[in-house]
Design a protein around this motif. Structure first.
Motif, PDB file in Angstrom:
ATOM      1  N   LEU A 165       0.506  10.883  -3.857  1.00  0.00           N
ATOM      2  CA  LEU A 165       1.022  11.480  -2.622  1.00  0.00           C
ATOM      3  C   LEU A 165       1.631  12.853  -2.881  1.00  0.00           C
ATOM      4  O   LEU A 165       2.368  13.035  -3.851  1.00  0.00           O
ATOM      5  CB  LEU A 165       2.087  10.580  -1.995  1.00  0.00           C
ATOM      6  N   GLU A 166       1.305  13.796  -2.006  1.00  0.00           N
ATOM      7  CA  GLU A 166       1.901  15.131  -2.047  1.00  0.00           C
ATOM      8  C   GLU A 166       2.823  15.280  -0.845  1.00  0.00           C
ATOM      9  O   GLU A 166       2.355  15.261   0.294  1.00  0.00           O
ATOM     10  CB  GLU A 166       0.808  16.202  -1.991  1.00  0.00           C
ATOM     11  N   PRO A 167       4.144  15.413  -1.042  1.00  0.00           N
ATOM     12  CA  PRO A 167       5.045  15.559   0.093  1.00  0.00           C
ATOM     13  C   PRO A 167       4.669  16.769   0.939  1.00  0.00           C
ATOM     14  O   PRO A 167       4.306  17.821   0.413  1.00  0.00           O
ATOM     15  CB  PRO A 167       6.425  15.749  -0.553  1.00  0.00           C
ATOM     16  N   ALA A 168       4.740  16.610   2.258  1.00  0.00           N
ATOM     17  CA  ALA A 168       4.358  17.695   3.174  1.00  0.00           C
ATOM     18  C   ALA A 168       5.056  17.474   4.502  1.00  0.00           C
ATOM     19  O   ALA A 168       4.491  16.871   5.413  1.00  0.00           O
ATOM     20  CB  ALA A 168       2.844  17.727   3.362  1.00  0.00           C
ATOM     21  N   ALA A 169       6.287  17.915   4.614  1.00  0.00           N
ATOM     22  CA  ALA A 169       7.074  17.686   5.827  1.00  0.00           C
ATOM     23  C   ALA A 169       7.435  19.015   6.471  1.00  0.00           C
ATOM     24  O   ALA A 169       8.244  19.759   5.942  1.00  0.00           O
ATOM     25  CB  ALA A 169       8.348  16.902   5.482  1.00  0.00           C
ATOM     26  N   GLU A 170       6.818  19.304   7.619  1.00  0.00           N
ATOM     27  CA  GLU A 170       7.023  20.601   8.265  1.00  0.00           C
ATOM     28  C   GLU A 170       7.536  20.490   9.695  1.00  0.00           C
ATOM     29  O   GLU A 170       7.722  21.505  10.350  1.00  0.00           O
ATOM     30  CB  GLU A 170       5.706  21.390   8.253  1.00  0.00           C
ATOM     31  N   GLY A 171       7.726  19.288  10.215  1.00  0.00           N
ATOM     32  CA  GLY A 171       8.295  19.147  11.539  1.00  0.00           C
ATOM     33  C   GLY A 171       7.278  18.823  12.627  1.00  0.00           C
ATOM     34  O   GLY A 171       6.081  18.694  12.378  1.00  0.00           O
ATOM     35  N   PRO A 172       7.765  18.700  13.861  1.00  0.00           N
ATOM     36  CA  PRO A 172       6.918  18.194  14.952  1.00  0.00           C
ATOM     37  C   PRO A 172       5.798  19.119  15.401  1.00  0.00           C
ATOM     38  O   PRO A 172       4.686  18.659  15.668  1.00  0.00           O
ATOM     39  CB  PRO A 172       7.914  17.945  16.088  1.00  0.00           C
ATOM     40  N   GLU A 173       6.041  20.399  15.523  1.00  0.00           N
ATOM     41  CA  GLU A 173       4.999  21.293  16.037  1.00  0.00           C
ATOM     42  C   GLU A 173       3.822  21.423  15.076  1.00  0.00           C
ATOM     43  O   GLU A 173       2.653  21.328  15.504  1.00  0.00           O
ATOM     44  CB  GLU A 173       5.598  22.651  16.382  1.00  0.00           C
ATOM     45  N   PRO A 174       4.055  21.622  13.777  1.00  0.00           N
ATOM     46  CA  PRO A 174       2.909  21.628  12.864  1.00  0.00           C
ATOM     47  C   PRO A 174       2.145  20.313  12.873  1.00  0.00           C
ATOM     48  O   PRO A 174       0.911  20.307  12.776  1.00  0.00           O
ATOM     49  CB  PRO A 174       3.554  21.901  11.501  1.00  0.00           C
ATOM     50  N   LEU A 175       2.858  19.178  12.990  1.00  0.00           N
ATOM     51  CA  LEU A 175       2.164  17.890  13.042  1.00  0.00           C
ATOM     52  C   LEU A 175       1.316  17.784  14.307  1.00  0.00           C
ATOM     53  O   LEU A 175       0.188  17.279  14.257  1.00  0.00           O
ATOM     54  CB  LEU A 175       3.152  16.728  12.968  1.00  0.00           C
ATOM     55  N   ALA A 176       1.824  18.267  15.436  1.00  0.00           N
ATOM     56  CA  ALA A 176       1.041  18.214  16.676  1.00  0.00           C
ATOM     57  C   ALA A 176      -0.257  19.011  16.529  1.00  0.00           C
ATOM     58  O   ALA A 176      -1.328  18.541  16.933  1.00  0.00           O
ATOM     59  CB  ALA A 176       1.873  18.754  17.836  1.00  0.00           C
ATOM     60  N   ARG A 177      -0.178  20.192  15.932  1.00  0.00           N
ATOM     61  CA  ARG A 177      -1.390  21.000  15.717  1.00  0.00           C
ATOM     62  C   ARG A 177      -2.333  20.317  14.734  1.00  0.00           C
ATOM     63  O   ARG A 177      -3.556  20.304  14.917  1.00  0.00           O
ATOM     64  CB  ARG A 177      -1.008  22.392  15.209  1.00  0.00           C
ATOM     65  N   GLY A 184      -8.870  14.402   2.974  1.00  0.00           N
ATOM     66  CA  GLY A 184      -7.938  13.449   2.406  1.00  0.00           C
ATOM     67  C   GLY A 184      -7.314  12.586   3.478  1.00  0.00           C
ATOM     68  O   GLY A 184      -7.561  12.756   4.676  1.00  0.00           O
ATOM     69  N   ASP A 185      -6.519  11.635   3.041  1.00  0.00           N
ATOM     70  CA  ASP A 185      -5.731  10.840   3.975  1.00  0.00           C
ATOM     71  C   ASP A 185      -4.357  11.481   4.102  1.00  0.00           C
ATOM     72  O   ASP A 185      -4.017  12.421   3.372  1.00  0.00           O
ATOM     73  CB  ASP A 185      -5.615   9.401   3.481  1.00  0.00           C
ATOM     74  N   TRP A 186      -3.568  10.980   5.015  1.00  0.00           N
ATOM     75  CA  TRP A 186      -2.225  11.532   5.207  1.00  0.00           C
ATOM     76  C   TRP A 186      -1.349  10.490   5.881  1.00  0.00           C
ATOM     77  O   TRP A 186      -1.839   9.529   6.501  1.00  0.00           O
ATOM     78  CB  TRP A 186      -2.260  12.819   6.042  1.00  0.00           C
ATOM     79  N   LEU A 187      -0.050  10.674   5.729  1.00  0.00           N
ATOM     80  CA  LEU A 187       0.941   9.772   6.310  1.00  0.00           C
ATOM     81  C   LEU A 187       1.886  10.596   7.173  1.00  0.00           C
ATOM     82  O   LEU A 187       2.335  11.671   6.763  1.00  0.00           O
ATOM     83  CB  LEU A 187       1.723   9.051   5.211  1.00  0.00           C
ATOM     84  N   GLY A 230       0.814  -1.202   0.000  1.00  0.00           N
ATOM     85  CA  GLY A 230       0.000   0.000   0.000  1.00  0.00           C
ATOM     86  C   GLY A 230       0.852   1.258   0.000  1.00  0.00           C
ATOM     87  O   GLY A 230       2.088   1.208   0.055  1.00  0.00           O
ATOM     88  N   SER A 231       0.192   2.408  -0.038  1.00  0.00           N
ATOM     89  CA  SER A 231       0.910   3.684  -0.092  1.00  0.00           C
ATOM     90  C   SER A 231       1.808   3.894   1.119  1.00  0.00           C
ATOM     91  O   SER A 231       2.934   4.395   0.987  1.00  0.00           O
ATOM     92  CB  SER A 231      -0.098   4.833  -0.196  1.00  0.00           C
ATOM     93  N   THR A 232       1.317   3.510   2.307  1.00  0.00           N
ATOM     94  CA  THR A 232       2.110   3.695   3.521  1.00  0.00           C
ATOM     95  C   THR A 232       3.390   2.877   3.452  1.00  0.00           C
ATOM     96  O   THR A 232       4.483   3.366   3.746  1.00  0.00           O
ATOM     97  CB  THR A 232       1.295   3.293   4.764  1.00  0.00           C
ATOM     98  N   ASP A 233       3.254   1.623   3.050  1.00  0.00           N
ATOM     99  CA  ASP A 233       4.413   0.736   2.946  1.00  0.00           C
ATOM    100  C   ASP A 233       5.396   1.243   1.896  1.00  0.00           C
ATOM    101  O   ASP A 233       6.608   1.302   2.143  1.00  0.00           O
ATOM    102  CB  ASP A 233       3.930  -0.665   2.584  1.00  0.00           C
ATOM    103  N   ILE A 234       4.886   1.619   0.743  1.00  0.00           N
ATOM    104  CA  ILE A 234       5.776   2.063  -0.337  1.00  0.00           C
ATOM    105  C   ILE A 234       6.537   3.313   0.075  1.00  0.00           C
ATOM    106  O   ILE A 234       7.750   3.424  -0.147  1.00  0.00           O
ATOM    107  CB  ILE A 234       4.986   2.289  -1.631  1.00  0.00           C
ATOM    108  N   LEU A 235       5.829   4.271   0.699  1.00  0.00           N
ATOM    109  CA  LEU A 235       6.514   5.491   1.122  1.00  0.00           C
ATOM    110  C   LEU A 235       7.604   5.174   2.135  1.00  0.00           C
ATOM    111  O   LEU A 235       8.722   5.711   2.050  1.00  0.00           O
ATOM    112  CB  LEU A 235       5.510   6.480   1.723  1.00  0.00           C
ATOM    113  N   GLY A 236       7.297   4.317   3.105  1.00  0.00           N
ATOM    114  CA  GLY A 236       8.302   3.960   4.104  1.00  0.00           C
ATOM    115  C   GLY A 236       9.547   3.367   3.488  1.00  0.00           C
ATOM    116  O   GLY A 236      10.681   3.700   3.868  1.00  0.00           O
ATOM    117  N   ARG A 237       9.364   2.506   2.508  1.00  0.00           N
ATOM    118  CA  ARG A 237      10.515   1.853   1.877  1.00  0.00           C
ATOM    119  C   ARG A 237      11.260   2.788   0.933  1.00  0.00           C
ATOM    120  O   ARG A 237      12.449   2.592   0.676  1.00  0.00           O
ATOM    121  CB  ARG A 237      10.051   0.585   1.154  1.00  0.00           C
TER     122      ARG A 237
END
Length: 310
Positions: free
Chosen positions: A276-288, A235-238, A34-41
């Motif tokens: 998938l759209e990459p979206a990596a902003e760090g811990p504080e944005p993820l917490a919010r 949407g979904d997200w990882l 699945g998408s989660t597995d593929i992204l992780g690898r």
């Protein structure tokens, strides 16, 4: 000791929490393929290079991601066990009991990795080419519309429930065991419509067997939001998470490595294939983001009376 190794060991990693030569388990909360597995690898090798260690993906699926999440929640908070999870992080707390861990307190957010829009599809022979036309037909028919999803509480379920609620229409939810089964049910005529992943829908859209009526996240045209449902976003997200109590300096370094890994230009075509759209902003944005998602999903689940047993 070589200069590069001395520089690496000098990084502020908060005590004994994460000696970078120690291998890291990347627990993927869903099955292979699945998408989660593929992204992780895809990101594991680059994260390992950045962190000067080996990052090993490990699938621990079951209970909509709760099996893998529980394993990581109970792991040592030293940065050597990470969780790659999806939107179930925001749904499972409202549907599951007796897990042995708390989704809201058991994890330290590392970073969002990617978002995954869903696409609303109907069969080509349904004779509708727009969301407005479909809704007009459903209102005229005046009976609940049967729609498919990949399971109770899945984003494909919640997105359709949210859309029908806003449209003032009743629905009959038919859960399937996975995306392929859901699409098969749609093509057979067991259900009239449904949200599905971009990756699953793409070949059938190209073949002309399905018609796309709208995307569940803004930014893709035509979006549901721009067709009379402003603000619609489902949407979904990882995301990447660590056990609660992992030192902030360790979290920051892991977030930096994950951001660089997922933003590699070489990955763009493969991520696009998966929707998938990459979206990596760090811990504080993820917490919010997690707090907002859990509140929104909890409100929708309560309003719809969704339960795992029916």
């Amino acid at each position: 000791m070589r200069a590069g190794r001395r520089a690496l060991l000098a990084l502020p990693l908060a005590g004994p929490a994460l000696a970078q030569e120690r291998p890291i388990r990347l627990v993927i909360a869903f099955p292979p393929g699945g998408s989660t597995d593929i992204l992780g690898r895809l990101i594991a090798p680059r994260m390992g290079e950045i962190l000067a260690t080996v990052v090993t993906p490990e699938n621990r699926s079951g209970a909509s991601g709760a099996v893998g999440a529980g394993l990581v929640a109970q792991a040592a908070p030293d940065g050597t066990t990470l969780l790659l999870d999806s939107g179930g992080q925001a749904v499972n707390p409202h549907l599951m009991r007796g897990l042995g861990f708390d989704y809201t307190t058991g994890f330290a957010p590392v970073t969002l990795l990617a978002t995954l829009p869903l696409v609303l599809v109907v069969r080509a022979d349904a004779g509708v080419a727009s969301l407005g036309a479909l809704l007009a037909r459903l209102r005229a028919e005046g009976r609940p519309v049967a729609y498919g999803s990949v399971g109770i509480g899945a984003r494909t379920h919640l997105a359709m429930a949210a859309l029908l609620r806003r449209a003032g229409l009743a629905g009959e939810h038919i859960p399937y065991r996975g995306g392929a089964d859901q699409i098969a049910g749609l093509l057979r005529g067991d259900v009239a419509l449904g949200f599905t992943s971009v990756a699953l829908a793409a070949p059938l859209l190209r073949e002309g067997r399905l018609v796309a009526l709208g995307y569940s996240l803004p930014g893709r045209a035509p979006s549901i939001a721009e067709q009379g449902f402003p603000g619609f976003s489902m949407g979904d997200w990882l995301a990447l998470l660590a056990p609660a109590g992992t030192p902030p300096a360790t979290i920051a370094r892991l977030a930096d490595a994950a951001r660089e890994a997922v933003m590699q230009p070489a990955l763009r075509p493969r991520l696009a294939e998966l929707g998938l759209e990459p979206a990596a902003e760090g811990p504080e944005p993820l917490a919010r983001f997690l707090a907002a998602e859990r509140a929104a999903m909890g409100a929708l689940i309560a309003a719809e009376g969704i339960r795992l047993d029916g």
